[in-house]
Design a protein around this motif. Structure first.
Motif, PDB file in Angstrom:
ATOM      1  N   LEU A  40       7.389  -7.559   2.967  1.00 52.95           N
ATOM      2  CA  LEU A  40       6.026  -7.666   3.501  1.00 52.95           C
ATOM      3  C   LEU A  40       5.905  -6.948   4.844  1.00 52.95           C
ATOM      4  CD1 LEU A  40       5.116 -11.370   2.637  1.00 52.95           C
ATOM      5  CD2 LEU A  40       4.137  -9.299   1.628  1.00 52.95           C
ATOM      6  N   ALA A  41       6.966  -7.016   5.646  1.00 52.49           N
ATOM      7  CA  ALA A  41       6.952  -6.291   6.914  1.00 52.49           C
ATOM      8  C   ALA A  41       6.949  -4.780   6.675  1.00 52.49           C
ATOM      9  CB  ALA A  41       8.159  -6.693   7.755  1.00 52.49           C
ATOM     10  N   MET A  42       7.728  -4.330   5.696  1.00 54.43           N
ATOM     11  CA  MET A  42       7.768  -2.902   5.378  1.00 54.43           C
ATOM     12  C   MET A  42       6.428  -2.406   4.850  1.00 54.43           C
ATOM     13  SD  MET A  42      10.874  -1.698   6.018  1.00 54.43           S
ATOM     14  CE  MET A  42      11.012  -0.247   4.992  1.00 54.43           C
ATOM     15  N   GLU A  43       5.671  -3.303   4.218  1.00 54.63           N
ATOM     16  CA  GLU A  43       4.348  -2.950   3.696  1.00 54.63           C
ATOM     17  C   GLU A  43       3.246  -3.117   4.743  1.00 54.63           C
ATOM     18  OE1 GLU A  43       3.438  -1.707   0.872  1.00 54.63           O
ATOM     19  OE2 GLU A  43       5.234  -1.847  -0.365  1.00 54.63           O
ATOM     20  N   GLY A  62      -0.432  -6.058  -4.889  1.00 52.64           N
ATOM     21  CA  GLY A  62      -0.379  -5.833  -6.325  1.00 52.64           C
ATOM     22  C   GLY A  62       1.041  -5.973  -6.848  1.00 52.64           C
ATOM     23  N   ASP A  63       1.829  -6.784  -6.172  1.00 52.61           N
ATOM     24  CA  ASP A  63       3.228  -6.994  -6.540  1.00 52.61           C
ATOM     25  C   ASP A  63       3.479  -8.495  -6.642  1.00 52.61           C
ATOM     26  OD1 ASP A  63       6.088  -7.386  -6.418  1.00 52.61           O
ATOM     27  OD2 ASP A  63       6.256  -5.302  -5.771  1.00 52.61           O
ATOM     28  N   PRO A  68       2.250 -13.702  -3.704  1.00 53.41           N
ATOM     29  CA  PRO A  68       2.126 -15.149  -3.490  1.00 53.41           C
ATOM     30  C   PRO A  68       2.504 -15.574  -2.071  1.00 53.41           C
ATOM     31  CG  PRO A  68       3.113 -14.722  -5.627  1.00 53.41           C
ATOM     32  CD  PRO A  68       3.060 -13.404  -4.905  1.00 53.41           C
ATOM     33  N   THR A  69       3.569 -14.982  -1.526  1.00 50.21           N
ATOM     34  CA  THR A  69       3.972 -15.322  -0.154  1.00 50.21           C
ATOM     35  C   THR A  69       2.951 -14.808   0.848  1.00 50.21           C
ATOM     36  OG1 THR A  69       6.324 -15.320  -0.724  1.00 50.21           O
ATOM     37  CG2 THR A  69       5.760 -15.004   1.596  1.00 50.21           C
ATOM     38  N   LEU A  70       2.429 -13.608   0.626  1.00 48.15           N
ATOM     39  CA  LEU A  70       1.394 -13.072   1.505  1.00 48.15           C
ATOM     40  C   LEU A  70       0.178 -13.992   1.517  1.00 48.15           C
ATOM     41  CD1 LEU A  70       0.259 -10.794   3.278  1.00 48.15           C
ATOM     42  CD2 LEU A  70      -0.478  -9.630   1.161  1.00 48.15           C
TER      43      LEU A  70
END
Length: 218
Positions: A40-43, A62-63, A68-70
């Motif tokens: 998530l940090a990389m995104e 879209g992953d 779900p965590t986001l």
């Protein structure tokens, strides 16, 4: 490109039988949680400093491994620290792990085999079909550990995850591990989420050790 959860699972699988190298379940859960947060940090969906983990963008990626965590981070609307979120995501790590394995099977990298005895399910294995992805991950790690090059962000993350699992002894010879140990420590400290993940794992290990001592003293 594989997600970090997929990459670390490839490193954890034994080449001879497709079973996972033994890693305590509590440790593996937190490594899986760390892998999701690092992706998530990389995104550019979250950021971290020494005190808190911050939501930057709640737009779904879209992953199914990450969204779900986001959504949970966005719904909470608080700036808890990385360690809190490592523990929080670890509670659903088994489902993340199973989805990651399913994706690796769908990509043709792994094969799923359920071992049965007298028609009773006993265990599950994931023999390697295409070893290219695993070799690429290992080459990235070795390229950082045995050179003075500045590691890229993804290299820092996979080294932190591998170290947290405690499996460098499986990937390197004894002499290689002794040579690489200072470099592993140096690289691992570059990632704040990785540090939070490692500290959570160490807290559990210390708690288990103290509990064991207490039982013997009773």
């Amino acid at each position: 490109m594989l997600r970090f959860a997929e990459e670390i699972l490839l490193l954890l699988l034994r080449d001879d039988d497709g079973k996972l190298i033994h890693v305590p379940e509590r440790t593996l859960d937190r490594v899986i949680a760390g892998s999701v947060l690092m992706d998530l940090a990389m995104e550019n969906r979250i950021d971290t400093d020494l005190e808190k983990l911050m939501l930057i963008d709640s737009t779904p990626i879209g992953d199914g491994l990450l969204d779900p965590t986001l959504a949970q981070i966005a719904a909470q609307q608080s700036e808890s620290d990385s360690r809190y979120w490592v523990e929080f995501v670890a509670s659903r790590a088994e489902g993340i792990r199973e989805e990651a394995f399913a994706r690796l099977v769908d990509r043709g990298i792994l094969e799923r085999k359920d071992d049965r005895h007298l028609w009773v399910f006993r265990s599950r294995r994931y023999p390697m079909i295409d070893g290219k992805a695993e070799r690429e991950v290992k080459l990235r790690i070795m390229g950082v550990l045995f050179s003075d090059e500045i590691p890229g962000p993804r290299d820092v993350v996979i080294i932190a995850l591998t170290d947290a699992c405690g499996i460098f002894g499986e990937l390197l010879s004894k002499s290689e591990l002794e040579q690489a140990a200072p470099r592993i420590e140096q690289v691992r400290k570059l990632d704040l989420i990785g540090q939070a993940m490692t500290q959570a794992i160490r807290d559990i290990e210390m708690w288990l050790a103290s509990s064991t001592v207490s039982r013997f003293m009773l």
